[in-house]
Design a protein around this motif. Structure first.
Motif, PDB file in Angstrom:
ATOM      1  N   HIS A 228       0.824  -1.195   0.000  1.00  0.00           N
ATOM      2  CA  HIS A 228       0.000   0.000   0.000  1.00  0.00           C
ATOM      3  C   HIS A 228       0.864   1.253   0.000  1.00  0.00           C
ATOM      4  CE1 HIS A 228      -4.093  -1.332   0.094  1.00  0.00           C
ATOM      5  NE2 HIS A 228      -3.822  -2.229   1.015  1.00  0.00           N
ATOM      6  N   GLU A 229       0.295   2.313  -0.574  1.00  0.00           N
ATOM      7  CA  GLU A 229       1.066   3.552  -0.683  1.00  0.00           C
ATOM      8  C   GLU A 229       0.581   4.613   0.267  1.00  0.00           C
ATOM      9  OE1 GLU A 229       0.652   4.312  -4.811  1.00  0.00           O
ATOM     10  OE2 GLU A 229       1.621   2.407  -5.312  1.00  0.00           O
ATOM     11  N   ASN A 230      -0.272   4.213   1.179  1.00  0.00           N
ATOM     12  CA  ASN A 230      -0.692   5.115   2.232  1.00  0.00           C
ATOM     13  C   ASN A 230      -1.191   4.250   3.375  1.00  0.00           C
ATOM     14  OD1 ASN A 230      -1.565   7.400   3.729  1.00  0.00           O
ATOM     15  ND2 ASN A 230      -2.002   8.481   1.833  1.00  0.00           N
ATOM     16  N   ARG A 231      -1.621   4.875   4.467  1.00  0.00           N
ATOM     17  CA  ARG A 231      -1.921   4.056   5.629  1.00  0.00           C
ATOM     18  C   ARG A 231      -3.055   3.062   5.379  1.00  0.00           C
ATOM     19  NH1 ARG A 231      -4.293   7.876  10.380  1.00  0.00           N
ATOM     20  NH2 ARG A 231      -2.369   9.054  10.072  1.00  0.00           N
ATOM     21  N   VAL A 232      -2.954   1.922   6.044  1.00  0.00           N
ATOM     22  CA  VAL A 232      -3.965   0.871   5.940  1.00  0.00           C
ATOM     23  C   VAL A 232      -5.065   1.233   6.919  1.00  0.00           C
ATOM     24  CG1 VAL A 232      -4.408  -1.577   6.265  1.00  0.00           C
ATOM     25  CG2 VAL A 232      -2.203  -0.815   5.375  1.00  0.00           C
ATOM     26  N   SER A 233      -6.299   1.388   6.418  1.00  0.00           N
ATOM     27  CA  SER A 233      -7.358   1.812   7.329  1.00  0.00           C
ATOM     28  C   SER A 233      -8.139   0.640   7.912  1.00  0.00           C
ATOM     29  CB  SER A 233      -8.317   2.746   6.593  1.00  0.00           C
ATOM     30  OG  SER A 233      -8.745   2.135   5.389  1.00  0.00           O
ATOM     31  N   ARG A 234      -8.215  -0.472   7.168  1.00  0.00           N
ATOM     32  CA  ARG A 234      -9.038  -1.578   7.620  1.00  0.00           C
ATOM     33  C   ARG A 234      -8.603  -2.847   6.928  1.00  0.00           C
ATOM     34  NH1 ARG A 234     -13.792  -2.573  10.945  1.00  0.00           N
ATOM     35  NH2 ARG A 234     -15.272  -3.728   9.716  1.00  0.00           N
ATOM     36  N   LEU A 235      -8.586  -3.956   7.686  1.00  0.00           N
ATOM     37  CA  LEU A 235      -8.359  -5.217   6.994  1.00  0.00           C
ATOM     38  C   LEU A 235      -9.257  -6.302   7.554  1.00  0.00           C
ATOM     39  CD1 LEU A 235      -6.263  -6.826   9.098  1.00  0.00           C
ATOM     40  CD2 LEU A 235      -4.546  -5.641   7.824  1.00  0.00           C
ATOM     41  N   ARG A 236      -9.654  -7.205   6.672  1.00  0.00           N
ATOM     42  CA  ARG A 236     -10.564  -8.274   7.062  1.00  0.00           C
ATOM     43  C   ARG A 236     -10.188  -9.550   6.335  1.00  0.00           C
ATOM     44  NH1 ARG A 236     -11.573  -6.604  10.954  1.00  0.00           N
ATOM     45  NH2 ARG A 236     -13.403  -5.691  11.873  1.00  0.00           N
ATOM     46  N   VAL A 237     -10.206 -10.658   7.094  1.00  0.00           N
ATOM     47  CA  VAL A 237      -9.969 -11.974   6.492  1.00  0.00           C
ATOM     48  C   VAL A 237     -11.296 -12.441   5.903  1.00  0.00           C
ATOM     49  CG1 VAL A 237      -9.386 -14.365   7.055  1.00  0.00           C
ATOM     50  CG2 VAL A 237      -8.093 -12.498   8.071  1.00  0.00           C
ATOM     51  N   SER A 238     -11.269 -13.089   4.756  1.00  0.00           N
ATOM     52  CA  SER A 238     -12.524 -13.529   4.135  1.00  0.00           C
ATOM     53  C   SER A 238     -13.172 -14.610   4.992  1.00  0.00           C
ATOM     54  CB  SER A 238     -12.257 -14.046   2.725  1.00  0.00           C
ATOM     55  OG  SER A 238     -11.565 -15.268   2.785  1.00  0.00           O
ATOM     56  N   PRO A 239     -14.497 -14.798   4.855  1.00  0.00           N
ATOM     57  CA  PRO A 239     -15.195 -15.742   5.735  1.00  0.00           C
ATOM     58  C   PRO A 239     -14.684 -17.181   5.668  1.00  0.00           C
ATOM     59  CG  PRO A 239     -16.770 -14.351   4.610  1.00  0.00           C
ATOM     60  CD  PRO A 239     -15.437 -14.046   4.010  1.00  0.00           C
ATOM     61  N   ASP A 240     -14.121 -17.590   4.504  1.00  0.00           N
ATOM     62  CA  ASP A 240     -13.604 -18.952   4.463  1.00  0.00           C
ATOM     63  C   ASP A 240     -12.096 -18.978   4.728  1.00  0.00           C
ATOM     64  OD1 ASP A 240     -13.349 -19.311   0.815  1.00  0.00           O
ATOM     65  OD2 ASP A 240     -12.738 -17.736   2.197  1.00  0.00           O
ATOM     66  N   GLY A 241     -11.532 -17.837   5.060  1.00  0.00           N
ATOM     67  CA  GLY A 241     -10.120 -17.799   5.447  1.00  0.00           C
ATOM     68  C   GLY A 241      -9.124 -17.890   4.330  1.00  0.00           C
ATOM     69  N   THR A 242      -9.573 -17.828   3.074  1.00  0.00           N
ATOM     70  CA  THR A 242      -8.604 -17.985   1.987  1.00  0.00           C
ATOM     71  C   THR A 242      -7.867 -16.715   1.650  1.00  0.00           C
ATOM     72  OG1 THR A 242     -10.413 -17.539   0.462  1.00  0.00           O
ATOM     73  CG2 THR A 242      -9.795 -19.841   0.760  1.00  0.00           C
ATOM     74  N   ALA A 243      -8.437 -15.578   2.008  1.00  0.00           N
ATOM     75  CA  ALA A 243      -7.784 -14.337   1.596  1.00  0.00           C
ATOM     76  C   ALA A 243      -7.941 -13.264   2.643  1.00  0.00           C
ATOM     77  CB  ALA A 243      -8.392 -13.857   0.270  1.00  0.00           C
ATOM     78  N   LEU A 244      -7.110 -12.249   2.509  1.00  0.00           N
ATOM     79  CA  LEU A 244      -7.166 -11.100   3.392  1.00  0.00           C
ATOM     80  C   LEU A 244      -7.404  -9.887   2.512  1.00  0.00           C
ATOM     81  CD1 LEU A 244      -6.345  -9.689   6.164  1.00  0.00           C
ATOM     82  CD2 LEU A 244      -4.068  -9.562   5.190  1.00  0.00           C
ATOM     83  N   CYS A 245      -8.337  -9.018   2.879  1.00  0.00           N
ATOM     84  CA  CYS A 245      -8.537  -7.805   2.099  1.00  0.00           C
ATOM     85  C   CYS A 245      -8.133  -6.617   2.947  1.00  0.00           C
ATOM     86  CB  CYS A 245      -9.999  -7.684   1.681  1.00  0.00           C
ATOM     87  SG  CYS A 245     -10.273  -6.193   0.716  1.00  0.00           S
ATOM     88  N   SER A 246      -7.386  -5.695   2.366  1.00  0.00           N
ATOM     89  CA  SER A 246      -6.982  -4.520   3.119  1.00  0.00           C
ATOM     90  C   SER A 246      -7.419  -3.270   2.367  1.00  0.00           C
ATOM     91  CB  SER A 246      -5.463  -4.507   3.319  1.00  0.00           C
ATOM     92  OG  SER A 246      -4.813  -4.551   2.062  1.00  0.00           O
ATOM     93  N   ALA A 247      -7.932  -2.289   3.100  1.00  0.00           N
ATOM     94  CA  ALA A 247      -8.378  -1.029   2.507  1.00  0.00           C
ATOM     95  C   ALA A 247      -7.407   0.045   2.959  1.00  0.00           C
ATOM     96  CB  ALA A 247      -9.776  -0.695   2.993  1.00  0.00           C
ATOM     97  N   SER A 248      -7.130   0.991   2.078  1.00  0.00           N
ATOM     98  CA  SER A 248      -6.095   1.956   2.431  1.00  0.00           C
ATOM     99  C   SER A 248      -6.425   3.367   1.983  1.00  0.00           C
ATOM    100  CB  SER A 248      -4.778   1.486   1.807  1.00  0.00           C
ATOM    101  OG  SER A 248      -3.844   2.531   1.725  1.00  0.00           O
ATOM    102  N   TRP A 249      -5.720   4.321   2.556  1.00  0.00           N
ATOM    103  CA  TRP A 249      -5.885   5.712   2.175  1.00  0.00           C
ATOM    104  C   TRP A 249      -5.289   6.002   0.797  1.00  0.00           C
ATOM    105  CZ3 TRP A 249      -5.230   9.759   6.675  1.00  0.00           C
ATOM    106  CH2 TRP A 249      -6.230   9.525   7.623  1.00  0.00           C
ATOM    107  N   ASP A 250      -4.691   4.988   0.159  1.00  0.00           N
ATOM    108  CA  ASP A 250      -4.168   5.208  -1.199  1.00  0.00           C
ATOM    109  C   ASP A 250      -5.260   4.943  -2.238  1.00  0.00           C
ATOM    110  OD1 ASP A 250      -4.470   2.477  -1.279  1.00  0.00           O
ATOM    111  OD2 ASP A 250      -2.365   2.009  -1.608  1.00  0.00           O
ATOM    112  N   ASN A 251      -6.510   4.961  -1.815  1.00  0.00           N
ATOM    113  CA  ASN A 251      -7.694   4.799  -2.671  1.00  0.00           C
ATOM    114  C   ASN A 251      -7.922   3.395  -3.206  1.00  0.00           C
ATOM    115  OD1 ASN A 251      -7.363   7.525  -2.309  1.00  0.00           O
ATOM    116  ND2 ASN A 251      -7.504   8.093  -4.458  1.00  0.00           N
ATOM    117  N   THR A 252      -7.106   2.445  -2.785  1.00  0.00           N
ATOM    118  CA  THR A 252      -7.296   1.085  -3.318  1.00  0.00           C
ATOM    119  C   THR A 252      -7.570   0.078  -2.204  1.00  0.00           C
ATOM    120  OG1 THR A 252      -5.002   0.391  -3.085  1.00  0.00           O
ATOM    121  CG2 THR A 252      -5.587   1.541  -5.123  1.00  0.00           C
TER     122      THR A 252
END
Lengths: 395, 76
Positions: free
Chosen positions: A366-390
């Motif tokens: 990420h190119e800016n701070r990570v605001s939130r992250l969540r593991v998917s319900p089946d545990g296969t992936a992690l999603c992270s949201a960031s101030w870099d708009n992505t």
């Protein structure tokens, strides 16, 4: 020329009886008290009778606090990482960005997975809430809220609605339809009303109730259909920044963390604060229950994440490093609870071994701070949201 | 309206506040706590029991991971 240095007669709710009436603005030892005249009379009578009451209450509260410390200290017979010594050491960790979700025009503040393990909803500073299909990167729905800084969003358990809230002090529920052309704003339902920004929201076990946390220092449980307040939770002395529901089906507790550096456990039915943890040294940005429901982790501006055991009623681990000086904004556990993913304001995600207390890996991207992250319900992936708009999906 | 000063050393609102604090502490003090050696053992056991079903821990093959790009098929 009007020089407003005199006290104006005020009208409002009395601080003692709550009734709206003309208030007498009096000062007791430089502390301003705004009571109606009836309560002032009552107070002077009480004061003459129970002059010692505050002092004796203070003594009792100090004694109780000491007793609590002692009781908690008695249980500290061993450290978590010592118990975990027999667990195997985690091998090299190889996850990387598999998907990059671009489309938000401004900082992404929050995201949540759908129970179908492929959809997710994200909200951003520009007021947009987007529902994505994580496999295809398709944007399935988009709504623009009239307010900026949509700090909270949640997916309903059925997958048929999303809730979001932020600077508008409200939490609104949008039913999602299969018809892409339908204007989601038309079906919007305002559910929660706070007196300050909404920092977190989540559906309970069904689509019918939502739990919200707010900058006004309270959490509240609402009925979605009627918008009625079912229960409110008072106890925090500053903004409540995060909340999480206990994982079990029968569980009816939730944890909240706030700017007063406290993490509180609440009983949803009675509204009672049943446990409180005050070891952090700065605002608690995020709290998350351990998958078994017997513990929770918190992320704070003091650059540490901490692990609290509910049954032992104390902190059992601190995840920190001298090289980490930026606050942690979000945490989540992997499915088994062995890994703790924490997003920080230095743009990285640190992966911690929950039991041993050591860092397993650092994820850059990420190119800016990570605001939130969540593991998917089946545990296969992690999603992270960031101030870099992505948003990034790691797997 | 002039301000009045009260000569007493207490006020109703701080009594109420102190009473609430004492009540809350009483509730917390009455909680039954369990030693860490037992609770920590439970946490470790939970991790052990569920480690096999944790994809991020054990890693999953590219073919079953919907996010990993599958290798393209080569037709011979």
């Amino acid at each position: 020329m009007c020089d407003q240095t005199f006290v104006a007669a005020t009208f409002g709710p009395c601080e003692s009886c709550g009734k709206a009436s003309p208030l007498m603005n009096i000062y007791i030892k430089t502390e301003a008290i705004n009571f109606c005249s009836f309560c002032v009379e009552l107070m002077t009578c009480q004061v003459l009778q129970g002059g010692e009451s505050v002092a004796s209450l203070k003594r009792e509260s100090d004694n109780l606090k000491k007793k609590l410390e002692e009781e908690r200290g008695k249980l500290n017979d061993i450290e978590l990482h010592q118990v975990a010594e027999k667990s195997e050491v985690l091998g090299a960790f190889a996850i990387k960005t598999r998907r990059l979700l671009k489309g938000h025009g401004n900082k992404v503040l929050c995201m949540d997975w759908c129970k179908d393990k492929r959809r997710l909803v994200s909200s951003s500073q520009d007021g947009k809430v987007i529902v994505w299909d994580a496999f295809t990167l398709n944007k399935e729905h988009g709504v623009t809220l009239p307010c900026t800084w949509v700090m909270a969003c949640a997916y309903a358990p059925s997958g048929c609605a999303v809730a979001c809230g932020g600077l508008d002090n409200k939490c609104s529920v949008f039913p999602l339809s299969l018809d892409k052309n339908e204007n989601l704003n038309a079906k919007k339902k305002s559910v929660a009303m706070h007196t300050n920004y909404v920092s977190g929201c989540t559906f309970t076990s069904s689509d019918m109730q939502i739990l919200t946390s707010s900058g006004d220092g309270t959490c509240a449980l609402w009925d979605v259909e009627s918008g009625q307040l079912l229960q409110s939770f008072h106890g925090h002395t500053a903004d409540v920044l995060s909340l999480d529901l206990a994982p079990s089906e029968t569980g009816n507790t939730f944890v909240s963390g706030g700017s007063d550096m406290k993490a509180n456990i609440w009983d949803m039915r009675s509204g009672q604060n049943i446990q409180s943890f005050e070891t952090h040294e700065s605002d608690i940005n995020c709290v998350k229950y351990y998958p078994s429901g017997d513990a929770f982790a918190s992320a704070s501006d003091d650059a540490t994440c901490r692990f609290f055991d509910l049954r032992a009623d104390r902190e059992v681990a601190i995840y920190q490093k001298d090289s980490i000086i930026f606050g942690a904004s979000s945490v989540d556990f992997s499915l088994s609870g062995r890994l703790l993913f924490a997003g920080y304001n230095d743009y990285t995600i640190n992966v911690w071994d929950v039991l041993k207390g050591t860092r397993v890996s650092v994820l850059f991207g990420h190119e800016n701070r990570v605001s939130r992250l969540r593991v998917s319900p089946d545990g296969t992936a992690l999603c992270s949201a960031s101030w870099d708009n992505t948003l990034r999906i790691w797997s | 309206m002039s301000g009045k000063t009260c000569s007493s050393s207490s006020s109703s609102s701080s009594v109420i506040h102190a009473q609430k604090l004492v009540d809350q502490l009483r509730v917390e003090a009455s909680m039954e706590r369990i030693k860490i050696s037992l609770t920590a053992a439970d946490l470790v056991r939970y991790c052990q029991d569920h480690r096999r079903s944790d994809p991020l821990l054990t890693g999953i093959a590219a073919s079953s991971n919907p996010f990993k790009d599958k290798k393209t098929c080569v037709l011979l």
